[in-house]
Write a protein that holds these residues in place. Structure first.
Motif, PDB file in Angstrom:
ATOM      1  N   ILE A 523       0.827  -1.203   0.000  1.00 15.97           N
ATOM      2  CA  ILE A 523       0.000   0.000   0.000  1.00 15.97           C
ATOM      3  C   ILE A 523       0.863   1.255   0.000  1.00 15.97           C
ATOM      4  CG2 ILE A 523      -1.690   1.310   1.350  1.00 15.97           C
ATOM      5  CD1 ILE A 523      -2.914  -1.087   0.029  1.00 15.97           C
ATOM      6  N   LEU A 524       2.010   1.208   0.716  1.00 17.33           N
ATOM      7  CA  LEU A 524       2.869   2.385   0.871  1.00 17.33           C
ATOM      8  C   LEU A 524       3.787   2.586  -0.328  1.00 17.33           C
ATOM      9  CD1 LEU A 524       3.839   1.843   4.612  1.00 17.33           C
ATOM     10  CD2 LEU A 524       2.016   3.288   3.707  1.00 17.33           C
ATOM     11  N   GLN A 525       4.154   1.497  -0.987  1.00 16.03           N
ATOM     12  CA  GLN A 525       5.034   1.559  -2.160  1.00 16.03           C
ATOM     13  C   GLN A 525       4.290   0.922  -3.340  1.00 16.03           C
ATOM     14  OE1 GLN A 525       7.913  -0.598   0.401  1.00 16.03           O
ATOM     15  NE2 GLN A 525       9.463   0.761  -0.511  1.00 16.03           N
ATOM     16  N   PRO A 526       3.558   1.714  -4.102  1.00 14.38           N
ATOM     17  CA  PRO A 526       2.680   1.160  -5.139  1.00 14.38           C
ATOM     18  C   PRO A 526       3.368   0.273  -6.162  1.00 14.38           C
ATOM     19  CG  PRO A 526       2.208   3.476  -4.771  1.00 14.38           C
ATOM     20  CD  PRO A 526       3.467   3.185  -4.013  1.00 14.38           C
ATOM     21  N   SER A 527       4.644   0.451  -6.376  1.00 13.09           N
ATOM     22  CA  SER A 527       5.334  -0.358  -7.384  1.00 13.09           C
ATOM     23  C   SER A 527       5.952  -1.627  -6.799  1.00 13.09           C
ATOM     24  CB  SER A 527       6.432   0.479  -8.053  1.00 13.09           C
ATOM     25  OG  SER A 527       7.390   0.909  -7.093  1.00 13.09           O
ATOM     26  N   LYS A 528       5.794  -1.854  -5.503  1.00 14.37           N
ATOM     27  CA  LYS A 528       6.428  -2.994  -4.850  1.00 14.37           C
ATOM     28  C   LYS A 528       5.439  -4.154  -4.754  1.00 14.37           C
ATOM     29  CE  LYS A 528       9.959  -2.303  -3.028  1.00 14.37           C
ATOM     30  NZ  LYS A 528      11.326  -2.280  -3.563  1.00 14.37           N
ATOM     31  N   MET A 529       5.904  -5.352  -5.125  1.00 11.26           N
ATOM     32  CA  MET A 529       5.078  -6.555  -5.096  1.00 11.26           C
ATOM     33  C   MET A 529       5.905  -7.740  -4.611  1.00 11.26           C
ATOM     34  SD  MET A 529       2.974  -8.362  -8.216  1.00 11.26           S
ATOM     35  CE  MET A 529       1.930  -9.783  -7.911  1.00 11.26           C
ATOM     36  N   ALA A 530       5.240  -8.663  -3.892  1.00  9.59           N
ATOM     37  CA  ALA A 530       5.898  -9.883  -3.422  1.00  9.59           C
ATOM     38  C   ALA A 530       5.085 -11.089  -3.859  1.00  9.59           C
ATOM     39  CB  ALA A 530       6.050  -9.866  -1.910  1.00  9.59           C
ATOM     40  N   THR A 531       5.757 -12.163  -4.253  1.00  8.93           N
ATOM     41  CA  THR A 531       5.099 -13.405  -4.634  1.00  8.93           C
ATOM     42  C   THR A 531       5.798 -14.578  -3.961  1.00  8.93           C
ATOM     43  OG1 THR A 531       6.477 -13.678  -6.602  1.00  8.93           O
ATOM     44  CG2 THR A 531       4.376 -12.508  -6.880  1.00  8.93           C
ATOM     45  N   GLY A 532       5.055 -15.645  -3.734  1.00  8.12           N
ATOM     46  CA  GLY A 532       5.617 -16.860  -3.156  1.00  8.12           C
ATOM     47  C   GLY A 532       5.028 -18.073  -3.835  1.00  8.12           C
ATOM     48  N   ALA A 533       5.759 -19.195  -3.787  1.00  7.02           N
ATOM     49  CA  ALA A 533       5.316 -20.393  -4.495  1.00  7.02           C
ATOM     50  C   ALA A 533       5.666 -21.632  -3.687  1.00  7.02           C
ATOM     51  CB  ALA A 533       5.952 -20.457  -5.881  1.00  7.02           C
ATOM     52  N   GLY A 534       5.281 -22.778  -4.247  1.00  6.86           N
ATOM     53  CA  GLY A 534       5.534 -24.035  -3.584  1.00  6.86           C
ATOM     54  C   GLY A 534       6.999 -24.392  -3.479  1.00  6.86           C
ATOM     55  N   GLU A 535       7.835 -23.714  -4.221  1.00  7.62           N
ATOM     56  CA  GLU A 535       9.268 -24.005  -4.197  1.00  7.62           C
ATOM     57  C   GLU A 535       9.951 -23.471  -2.951  1.00  7.62           C
ATOM     58  OE1 GLU A 535      10.260 -20.123  -6.979  1.00  7.62           O
ATOM     59  OE2 GLU A 535       9.874 -22.095  -7.839  1.00  7.62           O
ATOM     60  N   GLY A 536       9.223 -22.672  -2.115  1.00 11.26           N
ATOM     61  CA  GLY A 536       9.794 -22.202  -0.860  1.00 11.26           C
ATOM     62  C   GLY A 536      10.617 -20.947  -0.978  1.00 11.26           C
ATOM     63  N   VAL A 537      10.337 -20.097  -1.977  1.00  7.56           N
ATOM     64  CA  VAL A 537      11.091 -18.851  -2.169  1.00  7.56           C
ATOM     65  C   VAL A 537      10.099 -17.696  -2.306  1.00  7.56           C
ATOM     66  CG1 VAL A 537      12.683 -17.580  -3.663  1.00  7.56           C
ATOM     67  CG2 VAL A 537      13.023 -20.028  -3.258  1.00  7.56           C
ATOM     68  N   VAL A 538      10.399 -16.601  -1.591  1.00  7.79           N
ATOM     69  CA  VAL A 538       9.633 -15.367  -1.741  1.00  7.79           C
ATOM     70  C   VAL A 538      10.426 -14.441  -2.654  1.00  7.79           C
ATOM     71  CG1 VAL A 538       8.733 -13.326  -0.574  1.00  7.79           C
ATOM     72  CG2 VAL A 538       8.534 -15.568   0.511  1.00  7.79           C
ATOM     73  N   LYS A 539       9.757 -13.904  -3.675  1.00  8.26           N
ATOM     74  CA  LYS A 539      10.421 -12.987  -4.597  1.00  8.26           C
ATOM     75  C   LYS A 539       9.767 -11.622  -4.528  1.00  8.26           C
ATOM     76  CE  LYS A 539      12.138 -16.515  -7.773  1.00  8.26           C
ATOM     77  NZ  LYS A 539      12.382 -16.889  -9.174  1.00  8.26           N
ATOM     78  N   VAL A 540      10.584 -10.600  -4.499  1.00  7.18           N
ATOM     79  CA  VAL A 540      10.114  -9.220  -4.424  1.00  7.18           C
ATOM     80  C   VAL A 540      10.396  -8.548  -5.755  1.00  7.18           C
ATOM     81  CG1 VAL A 540      10.286  -7.042  -3.179  1.00  7.18           C
ATOM     82  CG2 VAL A 540      10.585  -9.202  -1.948  1.00  7.18           C
ATOM     83  N   TRP A 541       9.385  -7.805  -6.262  1.00  6.50           N
ATOM     84  CA  TRP A 541       9.455  -7.219  -7.593  1.00  6.50           C
ATOM     85  C   TRP A 541       9.187  -5.719  -7.530  1.00  6.50           C
ATOM     86  CZ3 TRP A 541      10.011 -11.267 -11.261  1.00  6.50           C
ATOM     87  CH2 TRP A 541       9.693 -12.536 -10.785  1.00  6.50           C
ATOM     88  N   THR A 542       9.746  -5.011  -8.501  1.00  7.65           N
ATOM     89  CA  THR A 542       9.402  -3.607  -8.715  1.00  7.65           C
ATOM     90  C   THR A 542       8.679  -3.510 -10.048  1.00  7.65           C
ATOM     91  OG1 THR A 542      11.285  -2.794  -7.459  1.00  7.65           O
ATOM     92  CG2 THR A 542      10.264  -1.270  -9.016  1.00  7.65           C
ATOM     93  N   ILE A 543       7.426  -3.081  -9.983  1.00 11.62           N
ATOM     94  CA  ILE A 543       6.602  -2.994 -11.191  1.00 11.62           C
ATOM     95  C   ILE A 543       6.910  -1.672 -11.896  1.00 11.62           C
ATOM     96  CG2 ILE A 543       4.245  -2.990 -12.082  1.00 11.62           C
ATOM     97  CD1 ILE A 543       3.415  -4.394  -9.493  1.00 11.62           C
ATOM     98  N   PRO A 544       7.382  -1.719 -13.132  1.00 13.47           N
ATOM     99  CA  PRO A 544       7.725  -0.475 -13.835  1.00 13.47           C
ATOM    100  C   PRO A 544       6.480   0.292 -14.286  1.00 13.47           C
ATOM    101  CG  PRO A 544       8.039  -2.364 -15.274  1.00 13.47           C
ATOM    102  CD  PRO A 544       7.684  -2.927 -13.934  1.00 13.47           C
ATOM    103  N   GLU A 545       6.645   1.580 -14.469  1.00  8.36           N
ATOM    104  CA  GLU A 545       5.562   2.392 -15.027  1.00  8.36           C
ATOM    105  C   GLU A 545       5.319   1.962 -16.478  1.00  8.36           C
ATOM    106  OE1 GLU A 545       3.757   4.639 -13.525  1.00  8.36           O
ATOM    107  OE2 GLU A 545       4.827   4.662 -11.602  1.00  8.36           O
ATOM    108  N   ASN A 546       4.064   2.006 -16.888  1.00 17.22           N
ATOM    109  CA  ASN A 546       3.686   1.632 -18.256  1.00 17.22           C
ATOM    110  C   ASN A 546       4.220   0.242 -18.623  1.00 17.22           C
ATOM    111  OD1 ASN A 546       2.456   4.194 -18.623  1.00 17.22           O
ATOM    112  ND2 ASN A 546       4.487   5.061 -19.066  1.00 17.22           N
TER     113      ASN A 546
END
Length: 907
Positions: A523-546
């Motif tokens: 909510i505080l950083q609109p371009s920041k996203m985190a995902t997780g999967a069955g492989e046991g790793v959390v990945k953090v992403w920066t969503i680019p404009e456009n």
């Protein structure tokens, strides 16, 4: 048309806290329900042969560590029952004897083997016992070869009936309403109707009924004299029959039931004329209305309830054990092989409290002035009815005295029964009504959607759902949801300013080799996203404009112990992420500083139990979790410390918990209860106590709740459900208020999320704005409250909300110990130049309101006085009574003229 006031009677399982769990109970197959209840105690057969477990009806007095038993009968207990006049006197039957047990006021503290009274040498094994409803100490005993009428005080048999010529083993005996006659059933399905004192008997045997009806249990239906008999038909289907006991060859009502086969336990309430029916081996309880059964030749079904366990036995509690403040009209105690569960039958009422119309006068539980000896000589007791009021719950008699007095169980009580008439106190009822009519400001909350295709996204290719059904996430710039793709590892990113309509293809986040199981947007950083999967790793992403192409390169990878269960960004501190994962070593949660790519703390308080949900508190200093061990935990994430822990009554599957206020001590839980029903409950986390609960109506499915902590509004929907239900939660009574619901125009839900509160359009009285994800659509939903003067700021609806600005950075938060620095800041939602409703000028009265005011003024004018100046009939009546009191009554009309001469009367 006269309709029964009990037609909406509802069966309700009481909370887990009021159930007796993990008991070692017998897996009985006898014809007895193996459980009995008084207003103070519950007795049921134990797994140990011939032993009886006694429990208090008040579960707060129950100590699970101490469960003393009554060693009743060596060969097993065939039947048991409490006397209707003493809540602490229990009779048991078994072997060739009956025994009476006196239960101390606080229950047994150790095993008991010596009864107060024992009657031996019964004619064969005892199968059934039944106390007389009007004569104390008088009992009917069904044995292998005879029916015995006994005076248990004197320990002697008064009458004996040898019925072996008709069949052996009397499996059921039942007194009529007046305690005069008996109906008993033999094992070979022969039925006997007997007046013990005149020794008249009638028999209903084989071949009398063409259908081949096989009776099992009989109950007399009040003063009318009719008897209800449960059994099975020739086609082995369970059935209920009503007979005139003097003509047992032809039933007045013959009704087959569409229920699962099994031994029937009918329980009839004389006051409400409701029949409760439980079936051994079934998980259902059913209600029937018998008020007009004979007249209409039909026993009318009222309701049914799935209990969530298989019934082994069931009994009805006395009327004086009811919770009349909750409109409880009947209470049952049902048991399986490990638990005893109270089942409450209530009549829904808008106003909580005592409703006298639901409680007809009931049979008094005071000892009648009729001894067994007088009864034998032909004496009869007249049933005395007692009015139930709100102060009479749980007042059944507890016999007191020394051991000598205890043996004399039939001694007359000092208090004579009195019939109390209920007097309605209008003023008190008016006060209750007035307090309940103060409705919430959100009572008319509703939703709005449009079906115009240029107002929502369609042709959405919704992918596989993720853990905890958090299938939709948003912030002020983006929406994220699973996208249908090979392997299920794609999360679509949709800009909020994207033109609505056909969605086409969207850029996606792709970076996991396994199924995506969790994701979240900051909510505080609109371009920041985190995902997780069955492989046991959390990945953090920066969503680019456009963003136009798929995103495959993450900012950082955070290793966890196993499958990712959930991800939650901190609501007030940027770069802080909470994760939950499940691996071979158990479940753990971790707090990450994603900017520095390091672990802030490890939370391993859940052991091997999988976490089902988690939520931050309003300040972001604590978290609350639910887990598969049924426990709710309030945790300090930086110290790996559990502050509060309690067991919720909701099941382990699909539970959710969240904080209700800034104190972090009041918790709301949502989940399934016994019977598969959904429920929302409010708990005091510090005391581990349930403060209130409410059933969630609708179809079963994994729930997706959204809670607005500012207003206390809870929005609940479920996967596959077509509607959203609204509740108002509070930290004070009544804690939970059911408001209304909204049925979506876009079909069933697959995802649901609310926008930040700061985005609401207060000028349209929009208290919340959200998004619905369905199979192929993504649609906005506006939640509004209709108001008469929307041009003013509705300050009773829009309270200050949490500021979207960060409190501090991640490094400071990780080491901070000053609670004052972590207090959330609040901002007003009032637009500039908009006047609050509380300060708005007084509204002009409508024509209707003016007419009402004129009528009130007319009624307030002084009423014309009578000729003598009296203003009411009461004053006129009092005036003439005063005149009568002042008249001289020492003389009569014949003295008015003085002495009469005899000549005045001569011819």
């Amino acid at each position: 048309m006269n309709q029964s006031k009990f037609r909406f009677a509802k069966i309700q399982l009481l909370s887990k806290e009021r159930c007796f769990r993990n008991l070692n109970l017998s897996d009985t197959s006898s014809t007895s329900p193996s459980i009995a209840a008084s207003s103070h105690f519950i007795a049921t057969t134990s797994l140990s042969a011939g032993r009886v477990l006694v429990l208090p009806t008040d579960i707060s007095k129950y100590d699970a560590k101490k469960s003393p038993l009554i060693a009743a009968h060596a060969g097993g207990v065939s039947d048991l029952g409490f006397t209707p006049f003493h809540a602490d006197v229990l009779a048991t039957g078994g072997d060739e004897s009956i025994k009476l047990w006196k239960i101390p006021e606080d229950g047994f503290t150790s095993d008991v083997s010596k009864p107060e009274v024992e009657m031996k040498e019964m004619p064969g094994s005892v199968h059934s016992i039944q106390w007389n409803p009007l004569v104390d100490n008088l009992m009917a005993v069904g044995c292998k070869s005879a029916l015995k009428i006994c005076d248990v005080k004197e320990q002697k048999c008064l009458f004996s009936f040898d019925l072996t010529s008709y069949g052996t083993d009397l499996i059921n005996v039942s007194w009529d309403y007046f305690g005069k006659e008996i109906l008993c059933i033999s094992k070979n399905y022969t039925m006997h109707y007997i007046d013990p004192r005149t020794k008249k008997e009638g028999t209903f045997g084989k071949g009398v009924k063409a259908s081949g009806f096989r009776p099992q249990r009989a109950i007399f239906m009040g003063a009318g004299g009719k008897v209800l008999i449960s059994g099975v038909s020739s086609s082995r289907e369970p059935s209920l029959n009503i007979f005139d006991p003097r003509k047992l060859s032809d039933p007045l009502v013959d009704q087959q039931l569409s229920v699962s086969p099994g031994y029937l336990f009918p329980m009839y309430d004389h006051d409400t004329k409701i029949l409760s029916l439980a079936i051994r081996g079934s998980n259902m309880v059913r209600l029937y209305d018998c008020a007009k059964a004979v007249k209409k030749s039909e026993i009318k079904p009222l309701s049914q309830k799935m209990l969530g366990f298989v019934v082994a036995g069931c009994c009805m509690a006395p009327k004086y054990a009811l919770d009349v403040q909750q409109s409880e009209v009947i209470r049952l105690y049902s048991r399986d092989t490990s638990d005893v569960n109270p089942v409450s039958i209530r009549v829904p009422r808008k106003i909580t409290g005592f409703h006298p119309e639901l409680y007809p006068k009931t049979l008094s539980n005071h000892v009648y002035d009729l001894s067994c000896e007088a009864w034998v000589k032909g004496g009869n007791a007249t049933p005395k009815l007692l009015a139930i009021d709100e102060k009479m719950s749980n007042f059944a008699t507890i016999s007191k005295g020394d051991s000598k007095e205890t043996q004399q169980l039939g001694e007359k009580q000092e208090e004579k029964s009195e019939t109390k008439e209920f007097k309605e106190e209008i003023s008190d009822i008016r006060k209750k009504i007035s307090s309940k009519l103060k409705r919430s400001a959100y009572v008319y909350l509703g939703g709005k959607q449009t079906t115009s295709k240029d107002k929502y996204f369609f042709d959405v290719k919704t992918g596989r759902p993720v853990n905890m059904q958090r299938n939709l996430a948003l912030n002020k710039k983006f929406l994220a949801f699973p996208w249908k793709a090979i392997g299920g590892s794609a999360v679509a990113i949709l800009p909020r300013d994207h033109k609505m309509g056909r969605i086409g293809d969207l850029p996606k986040v792709r970076g996991h080799s396994d199924q995506v199981t969790a994701f979240d947007l900051s909510i505080l950083q609109p371009s920041k996203m985190a995902t997780g999967a069955g492989e046991g790793v959390v990945k953090v992403w920066t969503i680019p404009e456009n963003m136009k192409d798929d995103l495959k390169k993450e900012d950082c990878s955070l290793p966890c112990s196993g499958k990712i269960l959930g991800l939650w960004f901190h609501p007030l501190v940027p770069d802080i992420l909470l994760s939950a994962s499940m691996g071979f070593e158990g479940c753990d949660m971790r707090v990450w500083n994603v900017k520095e790519e390091k672990e802030v703390s490890l939370i391993n308080v859940h052991g091997e139990t999988e976490v089902m949900s988690a939520d931050w508190n309003v300040n972001g200093s604590l978290i609350v979790t639910t887990a598969k061990d049924h426990k709710v935990r309030v945790i300090d994430p930086r110290k790996n410390k559990v502050l509060y822990e309690f067991e919720s009554q909701e099941s382990a599957r699909g539970t959710h918990a969240f904080f209700l206020d800034a104190s972090s001590e009041i918790i709301a839980c949502i989940g399934l209860i016994k019977g598969g029903e959904r429920q929302v409950s409010v708990y005091d986390a510090k005391k581990g106590k349930c403060l209130g609960s409410k059933e969630i109506e609708g179809e079963a499915g994994a729930m997706m709740p959204q809670f607005d902590i500012d207003t206390g509004l809870l929005y609940i929907t479920a996967v596959g459900a077509p509607s959203i239900q609204f509740f108002l939660l509070a930290t004070q009574t009544p804690y939970i208020e059911k408001l209304s619901s909204y049925k979506s125009l876009m079909g069933d839900f697959k995802g649901f999320v609310l926008n930040p509160k700061i985005e609401c359009d207060v000028k349209k009285v929009e208290v919340a704005h959200g998004w619905q994800l369905s199979k192929d659509r993504l649609s906005p939903i506006s939640f509004t409250v209709p108001r008469k003067r929307p041009e003013f700021f509705q300050d009773d609806l829009f309270v200050p909300t949490r500021s979207p600005k960060p409190l501090m950075d991640a490094a400071t938060w990780s080491t901070n110990t000053d609670e004052k620095k972590e207090q959330a800041k609040y901002v007003s939602l009032q637009p500039a130049g908009m006047i609050p409703l509380s300060k708005a000028p007084k509204e002009k009265l409508t024509e209707r309101e003016l007419k009402y005011q004129r009528k009130k003024q007319e009624m307030a004018k002084p009423k014309p006085k009578g000729v003598l100046g009296h203003e009411s009939a009461a004053e006129v009546r009092d005036h003439f009574r005063n005149l009568a009191d002042m008249m001289d009554t020492s003389t009569n009309q014949w003295d008015a003229g003085g002495d009469d001469d005899d000549s005045d009367w001569s011819d």
